[in-house]
Scaffold this motif. Structure first.
Motif, short mmCIF file in Angstrom:
data_model
loop_
_atom_site.label_atom_id
_atom_site.label_comp_id
_atom_site.label_asym_id
_atom_site.label_seq_id
_atom_site.Cartn_x
_atom_site.Cartn_y
_atom_site.Cartn_z
N VAL A 1 18.74 12.40 10.08
CA VAL A 1 19.16 13.28 8.99
C VAL A 1 19.81 14.52 9.60
O VAL A 1 19.16 15.27 10.32
CB VAL A 1 17.95 13.71 8.13
N ALA B 1 18.21 11.40 2.52
CA ALA B 1 17.12 10.85 3.32
C ALA B 1 16.04 10.26 2.42
O ALA B 1 15.56 9.14 2.67
CB ALA B 1 16.53 11.93 4.23
N ALA C 1 21.69 9.91 7.25
CA ALA C 1 21.65 10.62 5.97
C ALA C 1 22.21 12.01 6.23
O ALA C 1 21.91 12.63 7.26
CB ALA C 1 20.23 10.71 5.44
N ASP D 1 21.77 14.71 4.25
CA ASP D 1 20.91 15.79 3.77
C ASP D 1 19.55 15.21 3.38
O ASP D 1 19.34 14.00 3.43
CB ASP D 1 21.55 16.55 2.61
N SER E 1 15.22 14.52 12.24
CA SER E 1 15.96 15.40 11.34
C SER E 1 16.38 16.69 12.02
O SER E 1 15.64 17.26 12.82
CB SER E 1 15.08 15.75 10.13
#
Length: 118
Positions: free
Chosen positions: A6, A36, A30, A32, A51
């Motif tokens: 992410v 996610a 992803a 954002d 992330s």
């Protein structure tokens, strides 16, 4: 079983994914926290989340807290351009907090191995 990456910066997300793929992992991207969550809702085979910390609207730390509130206990690794402080590194549910620096490849490999072995 894929690792979910992410990051709101597409280039940084692709770089992280490339590092993980070089280490033999499958990845999903992803852009954002909301994407996610959508990926996590649609894919039950995700085994780990990596992330970025600084993202607009929902930060990586807020994403971790939101997932834990939803009883999602997948291993979670946070990446940051800053030097992680002790408080951040002790965030409940966080497996590792790594700095995006020259040692990221080796540090990420070790953190992923440790998180998946727990």
């Amino acid at each position: 079983m894929p690792i979910l990456v992410v990051d709101d910066d597409p280039l940084a997300g692709e770089m992280t994914a490339a590092l993980l793929e070089h280490q033999g992992h499958e990845t999903l991207l992803a852009i954002d926290a909301m994407e996610a969550v959508e990926q996590l809702d649609n894919r039950s085979d995700i085994k780990l989340i990596v992330s970025d910390m600084h993202m607009p609207l929902i930060s990586g730390v807020a994403l971790l807290a939101m997932l834990r509130e939803q009883a999602n206990h997948l291993p979670f690794i946070l990446l940051t351009g800053d030097t992680p402080d002790t408080t951040l590194q002790q965030t409940p549910g966080l497996h590792a907090c790594l700095r995006k620096d020259a040692e990221l490849a080796s540090n990420l490999e070790a953190a992923v191995k440790q998180a998946l072995d727990e």
